[in-house]
Design an enzyme around this catalytic site. Structure first.
Site, mmCIF file in Angstrom:
data_model
loop_
_atom_site.group_PDB
_atom_site.id
_atom_site.type_symbol
_atom_site.label_atom_id
_atom_site.label_comp_id
_atom_site.label_asym_id
_atom_site.label_seq_id
_atom_site.Cartn_x
_atom_site.Cartn_y
_atom_site.Cartn_z
ATOM 1 N N SER A 44 6.035 -5.457 -31.673
ATOM 2 C CA SER A 44 4.809 -4.684 -31.924
ATOM 3 C C SER A 44 4.233 -4.118 -30.626
ATOM 4 O O SER A 44 3.377 -3.234 -30.667
ATOM 5 C CB SER A 44 3.762 -5.542 -32.636
ATOM 6 O OG SER A 44 3.307 -6.592 -31.803
ATOM 7 N N HIS A 45 4.662 -4.641 -29.479
ATOM 8 C CA HIS A 45 4.184 -4.113 -28.195
ATOM 9 C C HIS A 45 5.346 -3.817 -27.254
ATOM 10 O O HIS A 45 5.237 -3.947 -26.040
ATOM 11 C CB HIS A 45 3.148 -5.067 -27.587
ATOM 12 C CG HIS A 45 1.875 -5.044 -28.367
ATOM 13 N ND1 HIS A 45 1.727 -5.740 -29.539
ATOM 14 C CD2 HIS A 45 0.733 -4.344 -28.194
ATOM 15 C CE1 HIS A 45 0.540 -5.493 -30.040
ATOM 16 N NE2 HIS A 45 -0.098 -4.649 -29.252
ATOM 17 N N ASP A 185 1.816 -4.838 -35.724
ATOM 18 C CA ASP A 185 2.704 -5.482 -36.684
ATOM 19 C C ASP A 185 2.566 -4.857 -38.074
ATOM 20 O O ASP A 185 3.555 -4.703 -38.800
ATOM 21 C CB ASP A 185 2.372 -6.976 -36.778
ATOM 22 C CG ASP A 185 3.508 -7.817 -36.254
ATOM 23 O OD1 ASP A 185 4.636 -7.583 -36.704
ATOM 24 O OD2 ASP A 185 3.255 -8.681 -35.399
HETATM 25 P P1 NDP Z 1 0.945 -13.807 -32.949
HETATM 26 O O1 NDP Z 1 0.104 -14.266 -34.070
HETATM 27 O O2 NDP Z 1 2.329 -13.385 -33.225
HETATM 28 O O3 NDP Z 1 1.033 -14.921 -31.795
HETATM 29 C C1 NDP Z 1 -0.095 -15.331 -31.120
HETATM 30 C C2 NDP Z 1 0.186 -16.434 -30.127
HETATM 31 O O4 NDP Z 1 0.434 -17.641 -30.837
HETATM 32 C C3 NDP Z 1 1.390 -16.219 -29.223
HETATM 33 O O5 NDP Z 1 1.069 -16.735 -27.943
HETATM 34 C C4 NDP Z 1 2.472 -17.030 -29.925
HETATM 35 O O6 NDP Z 1 3.517 -17.468 -29.069
HETATM 36 C C5 NDP Z 1 1.677 -18.192 -30.440
HETATM 37 N N1 NDP Z 1 2.287 -18.838 -31.595
HETATM 38 C C6 NDP Z 1 2.745 -18.248 -32.727
HETATM 39 N N2 NDP Z 1 3.228 -19.182 -33.572
HETATM 40 C C7 NDP Z 1 3.087 -20.380 -32.955
HETATM 41 C C8 NDP Z 1 3.391 -21.725 -33.319
HETATM 42 N N3 NDP Z 1 3.951 -22.018 -34.489
HETATM 43 N N4 NDP Z 1 3.092 -22.701 -32.440
HETATM 44 C C9 NDP Z 1 2.522 -22.416 -31.244
HETATM 45 N N5 NDP Z 1 2.209 -21.168 -30.851
HETATM 46 C C10 NDP Z 1 2.480 -20.160 -31.701
HETATM 47 O O7 NDP Z 1 0.206 -12.641 -32.148
HETATM 48 P P2 NDP Z 1 -0.797 -11.474 -32.599
HETATM 49 O O8 NDP Z 1 -0.215 -10.651 -33.679
HETATM 50 O O9 NDP Z 1 -2.146 -12.032 -32.818
HETATM 51 O O10 NDP Z 1 -0.792 -10.618 -31.228
HETATM 52 C C11 NDP Z 1 0.429 -10.081 -30.753
HETATM 53 C C12 NDP Z 1 0.215 -9.333 -29.462
HETATM 54 O O11 NDP Z 1 -0.562 -8.196 -29.704
HETATM 55 C C13 NDP Z 1 -0.466 -10.086 -28.328
HETATM 56 O O12 NDP Z 1 0.412 -10.073 -27.218
HETATM 57 C C14 NDP Z 1 -1.713 -9.278 -28.026
HETATM 58 O O13 NDP Z 1 -2.061 -9.183 -26.654
HETATM 59 C C15 NDP Z 1 -1.336 -7.926 -28.569
HETATM 60 N N6 NDP Z 1 -2.523 -7.169 -28.953
HETATM 61 C C16 NDP Z 1 -2.990 -6.223 -28.094
HETATM 62 C C17 NDP Z 1 -4.119 -5.516 -28.414
HETATM 63 C C18 NDP Z 1 -4.706 -4.539 -27.467
HETATM 64 O O14 NDP Z 1 -5.790 -4.027 -27.731
HETATM 65 N N7 NDP Z 1 -4.086 -4.211 -26.371
HETATM 66 C C19 NDP Z 1 -4.823 -5.711 -29.680
HETATM 67 C C20 NDP Z 1 -4.255 -6.770 -30.478
HETATM 68 C C21 NDP Z 1 -3.136 -7.457 -30.125
HETATM 69 P P3 NDP Z 1 4.972 -16.732 -29.202
HETATM 70 O O15 NDP Z 1 4.766 -15.337 -28.691
HETATM 71 O O16 NDP Z 1 5.883 -17.559 -28.350
HETATM 72 O O17 NDP Z 1 5.349 -16.768 -30.657
HETATM 73 O O1 PYC Z 2 -1.614 -4.101 -32.182
HETATM 74 O O2 PYC Z 2 -3.737 -4.306 -32.669
HETATM 75 C C1 PYC Z 2 -2.803 -3.881 -31.969
HETATM 76 C C2 PYC Z 2 -3.134 -3.078 -30.778
HETATM 77 C C3 PYC Z 2 -4.241 -2.353 -30.538
HETATM 78 C C4 PYC Z 2 -4.096 -1.768 -29.320
HETATM 79 C C5 PYC Z 2 -2.909 -2.151 -28.847
HETATM 80 N N1 PYC Z 2 -2.330 -2.966 -29.741
#
Ligand code: NDP
Ligand code: PYC
Length: 334
Positions: A44-45, A185
């Site tokens: 997703s990123h 995602d």
């Molecule tokens: P996820 O829900 O996939 O994962 C979140 C965190 O939880 C990760 O560190 C992951 O580690 C960990 N995790 C997941 N499953 C387990 C488990 N069973 N036990 C322990 N730890 C676990 O992520 P999101 O969808 O919430 O976010 C994904 C990415 O999107 C992030 O990197 C975030 O920075 C990015 N994002 C960026 C935005 C922006 O504005 N720039 C906005 C929103 C999100 P692992 O990766 O090892 O699975």
């Molecule tokens: O996946 O929610 C997201 C997001 C927003 C900006 C960058 N990633």
């Protein structure tokens, strides 16, 4: 699916960004981030984000050759004005000053302003843990997420990332959206024609939906109900008004329907264990290791372990991306 070596993935991103008109510094900084995402199994990123970089440029929502300006705001605060470019180059510019201020004061903050932001935060957090620092980062995005108890988008997907350095081991890092899932995602589900799990969002009439497109046109939900909602509000405040930058609602209004990457600020806070603990640092950092051992000892995994495993595989085998994404990326070179 199509398999690419890491070099091929790197060159693909770099050539597209150069071709689109980005400066070498912007193209290199963005490529490093999307390549890290793809390598670590964070699709997703990963490379998919290059599409958004180019469409944001075509929409006039990112400055292709922006040169960040570093401002020494206070003894413990460095500010970087990204001048409308991507967050990555601004972070690169501010990182040495943030590390220096953190070592001098024990705690310091980097406020990035006026940046276009699309990336995973762990990429930045890892650079701070590599320097032996504890770190926390967060930012708003576009208003896509309803508050708990409401049904209209007001928050961004507002990620929070935390990192803790570990001698001789990968750092402890978690990095998650305060929405149930990152918007990226949901977008990948939409591109693949797949439904999404219940609990990720509601449609425009406020009804729960598993249709990715309907949720993108309705509202995403926070993780953990009111708890994720409060954390999302905190991110709006400390990485918005506190640093003199836009909230997610303001970022979306600025976007004016162009569907570009969000435009706002980011707050990064770093702490130096050596400064907090002095001669007792090693003793207390060993107690942190006991905590991690206790978690893994019961069969639970640490956050980021999946990523580190994916990284080890990608360094040997390269990465796989959907053929449709590869075709869309290649089309940007013509
Ligand atoms: P996820 O829900 O996939 O994962 C979140 C965190 O939880 C990760 O560190 C992951 O580690 C960990 N995790 C997941 N499953 C387990 C488990 N069973 N036990 C322990 N730890 C676990 O992520 P999101 O969808 O919430 O976010 C994904 C990415 O999107 C992030 O990197 C975030 O920075 C990015 N994002 C960026 C935005 C922006 O504005 N720039 C906005 C929103 C999100 P692992 O990766 O090892 O699975
Ligand atoms: O996946 O929610 C997201 C997001 C927003 C900006 C960058 N990633």
């Amino acid at each position: 699916m199509i398999r690419l070596t890491l070099d091929e993935a790197h060159n693909l991103s770099l050539s597209i960004l150069r071709h689109a008109g980005f400066s070498e510094a912007q193209a290199q900084a963005v490529t490093a981030t999307v390549l890290a995402g793809e390598r670590d199994g964070c699709a997703s990123h990963g490379l998919y984000r290059v599409l958004g970089c180019v469409s944001s440029l075509k929409a006039g929502k990112v400055v292709a050759d922006a040169e960040p300006e570093v401002i020494d705001q206070a003894p413990s605060i460095v500010r970087v004005d990204a001048r409308g470019g991507f967050s990555q180059l601004a972070f690169q510019a501010g990182l040495p000053v943030l590390a220096e201020k953190t070592r001098a004061n024990g705690i310091a903050a980097l406020a990035i302003n006026r940046c276009v932001h699309f990336s995973a935060l762990w990429v930045e957090i890892e650079q701070l843990t590599e320097a032996g620092l504890v770190a926390l980062a967060c930012n708003p995005s576009h208003a896509w997420v309803a508050p708990a108890g409401g049904s209209k988008p007001i928050f961004g997907t507002n990620p929070i990332a935390f990192g803790w350095p570990r001698a001789g081991k990968h750092p402890f890092i978690f990095d998650f959206a305060t929405s149930a899932i990152a918007r990226g995602d949901i977008e990948l589900h939409r591109r693949a024609g797949k439904s999404i799990p219940e609990g990720w969002g509601i449609d425009a009439s406020g009804q729960p939906s598993t249709d990715a497109e309907a949720v993108m046109n309705g509202a995403m939900l926070t993780f953990g109900g009111h708890k994720g909602s409060a954390l999302a509000a905190m991110v709006e405040l400390i990485a918005g008004p506190l640093i003199g930058d836009l909230t997610s609602a303001e970022s979306l209004a600025y976007d004016a329907g162009s569907k570009s990457s969000p435009y706002h600020g980011e707050l990064i806070i770093a702490l130096d264990p050596q400064r907090f603990l002095g001669a007792a640092a090693d003793q207390h950092l060993a107690r942190a290791e006991a905590l991690f051992d206790g978690i893994e000892g019961q069969g639970a995994r640490l956050p980021s372990q999946r990523r580190y495993d994916a990284r080890a595989r990608s360094l040997v085998d390269g990465v796989q991306i959907p053929q449709a994404l590869y075709d869309d990326l290649k089309a940007l070179l013509s």
